[in-house]
Design an enzyme around this catalytic site. Structure first.
Site, short mmCIF file in Angstrom:
data_model
loop_
_atom_site.label_atom_id
_atom_site.label_comp_id
_atom_site.label_asym_id
_atom_site.label_seq_id
_atom_site.Cartn_x
_atom_site.Cartn_y
_atom_site.Cartn_z
N ASP A 97 39.96 -22.07 -4.93
CA ASP A 97 39.92 -20.43 -5.50
C ASP A 97 39.45 -21.19 -6.81
O ASP A 97 39.69 -20.83 -7.51
CB ASP A 97 40.37 -19.73 -5.36
CG ASP A 97 40.82 -19.01 -4.04
OD1 ASP A 97 40.93 -19.60 -3.16
OD2 ASP A 97 41.65 -17.64 -4.41
N LYS A 159 34.50 -14.01 -3.81
CA LYS A 159 35.23 -13.28 -4.10
C LYS A 159 35.52 -12.96 -5.07
O LYS A 159 34.53 -12.52 -6.54
CB LYS A 159 36.80 -14.28 -4.64
CG LYS A 159 38.32 -13.96 -4.92
CD LYS A 159 38.94 -15.10 -4.75
CE LYS A 159 40.23 -14.49 -5.65
NZ LYS A 159 41.28 -15.50 -5.74
N LYS A 191 36.31 -12.21 -0.13
CA LYS A 191 37.75 -11.98 0.15
C LYS A 191 37.99 -10.64 -0.94
O LYS A 191 37.29 -11.44 -2.48
CB LYS A 191 38.32 -13.43 -0.91
CG LYS A 191 39.95 -13.02 -1.69
CD LYS A 191 39.75 -14.11 -1.84
CE LYS A 191 41.53 -14.11 -2.12
NZ LYS A 191 42.27 -15.61 -2.28
#
Length: 250
Positions: A97, A159, A191
């Protein structure tokens, strides 16, 4: 589909997260214990890089291990971020991430593109989620520019947030990211992270993903919720139990 059935699906789409500044090895062990609920197991845990090797040794083989890099500030030292990524993958991370240099979405989107491209190469077979800090970007045009740049670099997932700022995921930002993914085609995903604390929050993002990506496309590969406190609420809804008050967390 009943709420209980959907809550079970959402558990299987959850990246159960502990990115507290004071997170300890014992906290990570506790996170792993929570990740396998009586209802279903979460998709992944998401932790600091320093705990990846420890978690890999304890995590079930069918549960993904995600870790953050360039977190939370999203600096521009690409070489250091790539080093951090290579170490995380060597320690056992399945997913990276990455906080991109989201502040440059307006004047240097090419920097975001090249940053993601470099981290993708460093990550090897690990998937890369590009964190855009959409709450701080605020301007829809900047969110869109950041999303396009990250996808140009090969991001596997877009994300919303680190969960470390005042504004996390919002439906407006989610729609922009999902629209960018849908226009590209392919298998990239989305996400929602930051402020997802209730079943209803998670449900709204799932439904939005199904609307934009297509029915049946919000799979665990293409749709995730990043949170800590929401798990208890999802388990309660899935089991038809009494729900507690909302829990603070990512």
């Amino acid at each position: 589909m009943t709420d209980a059935e959907l809550a079970t699906i959402l558990i299987r789409r959850l990246d159960l997260t502990n990115l507290d500044d004071g997170c300890t090895a014992a906290d990570v062990d506790a996170l792993i214990e929570r990740a396998a609920t009586p209802v279903a197991a979460v998709a992944a845990i998401c932790i600091w890089p320093r705990f990846v090797a420890q978690a890999r040794a304890r995590l079930p083989a069918d549960m993904r291990l995600a870790c953050v890099v360039n977190f939370p500030d999203g600096g521009e030292d690409v070489a250091e971020t790539c080093r951090e990524t290579r170490q995380a993958v060597a320690d056992g991370a399945d997913e990276i991430d990455l906080v991109v240099s989201w502040r440059r979405a307006g004047d240097r989107p090419d920097l975001i593109r090249d940053q993601v491209r470099a981290v993708k190469e460093a990550a090897g077979t690990a998937r890369v989620k590009a964190i855009l800090e959409t709450g701080d970007l605020a301007d829809p045009a900047l969110v869109r520019a950041g999303a396009e740049a990250a996808l140009d670099g090969g991001a596997d997932v877009l994300k919303t947030s680190t969960g470390k700022t005042g504004t996390g995921a919002t439906p407006e930002a989610a729609r922009i990211l999902l629209d960018a993914v849908a226009r590209r085609g392919g298998a990239a995903g989305f996400k929602a992270s930051g402020g997802v604390r209730r079943f209803e929050d998670a449900r709204s993002y799932y439904r939005l993903a199904e609307e934009i990506l297509g029915a049946g496309q919000a799979t665990a590969e293409r749709f995730r919720i990043g949170a800590s406190g929401v798990l208890a609420d999802l388990v309660a809804v899935a089991g038809g139990e009494r729900r507690a008050d909302a829990v603070a967390g990512y």
